[in-house]
Design an enzyme around this catalytic site. Sequence first.
Site: not given
Length: 294
Positions: A55, A99, A122
Site C-alpha cells: 500500500k 492494518q 478504509d
Amino acid sequence: MSETNILSGKVVSDAVYTALENRITSLAHQYSAVPGLAAVIVGDDPASQVYVRNKTRRFLKMNLHSETIRLPEETSQKELLSTIRTLNSDPVFHGILVQLPLPKHIDTDVVIKAITPEKDVDGFHPENLGQLTAGNPRFTPCTPKGIMRILEHFHIDPSGKHAVVLGRSNIVGRPMSILLSQKQSYSNATTTICHSGTTDLRTFTKQADILVAALGVPEMIDDTYIKKGAVIIDVGINRVKDSSEKGYTLVGDVNYDAVQGIAHSITPVPGGVGPMTIAMLVENTVEATENVYT
Ligand code: NDP
C-alpha cells in the site's frame, strides 16, 4: 468448451491511477496539498507487513505522502488509541488505516471507532458503514468498492442478476452485499449472502450469476459449486505452505483450474481483487484530501 475470461485487476487499477493523476495535480496546484496516508501496524504478522508495504509503495510511486507507524505486538490498547488521536489531529494525514488483524488483547471495534470518520479511508468506522448502508457513502470499504469497479470496467452489469456473496465480514462480504443490491446503475442485483451458518452452500452458489468468494478457505470453491457461465470474483488471499523458496504459495478461495471452461470469467489470485483494494485506498485518500479543501 468456451474459454473463461480473466478479469485483471491490474488493468483496472492502472486505469484508476491514470484517472487520479489530474485530481492529484489539481490538489497540488490549487492548495499545495499532497494526499497523505498514515498506516498503523501493530505486531509483526508477515502477511500484514506485506499488505502495508504494498500500500505505502503505491503512495510513494504516485508521489503521495505515506508514513508507516510500526508498533510492537505488546502495545496496549491505550497506547494505540493515543497514537490514533495524534494522527487524527495531524493535518499532514488525510487518511488513517490500521492494518487488521490486531493482536488479540486489543478490541478492534474500539480502535476503528477511534479513527475520525473523515480520515477513515478504509471505510470501516460504524458511521461510514452506516452511511454506506443508507445509500449515501462517504468512504466505501476498498475491497468491495474495487470489485464494483472491476465489474463496471468489464461491462458486467449486475442489474437483474443473482449475486451470491460468500462471507459476511464488515471488511468484505457485508459491504459487498450492500453495494450489489443498491438501486443504481451497475448494481441492482438480487443478492444473497452466505456464511458458515448456511445450510448446503451449493444450493445458493449454483444459482449465482455473479459469485463473490470472501471466505478465507483455500480453493474451497470448485466446479461443483458453480453454474455454467457464472462470473466469479475471488477475494481470498490464502498462504498455502510449500517447498518453494518463499515457503508458501498464494491461492484464492476458488480452485482456479477447476472452474476453467465453466465460469464465464474470473479474477485471478494474485492480480485480481488485490490491486484494486490498493487502488481504492489511494482513491479514498485523494477524496479525503479533496474533502478538506473543497
Ligand atoms: P473473515 O474471516 O473475517 O470472514 C470470512 C467469512 O467467511 C465469514 O463470514 C465466515 O462465516 C465465512 N466462512 C468461512 N468459512 C466458511 C465456510 N466453510 N462456509 C461458509 N462460510 C464460511 O475474512 P475476511 O472477510 O476478512 O476475508 C476473506 C478472505 O478475503 C481472506 O482470504 C482474506 O485474506 C481475503 N481478503 C482479500 C483482500 C484483497 O484485497 N483481495 C482484502 C481483504 C480480505 P462466519 O461469519 O459465520 O464466521
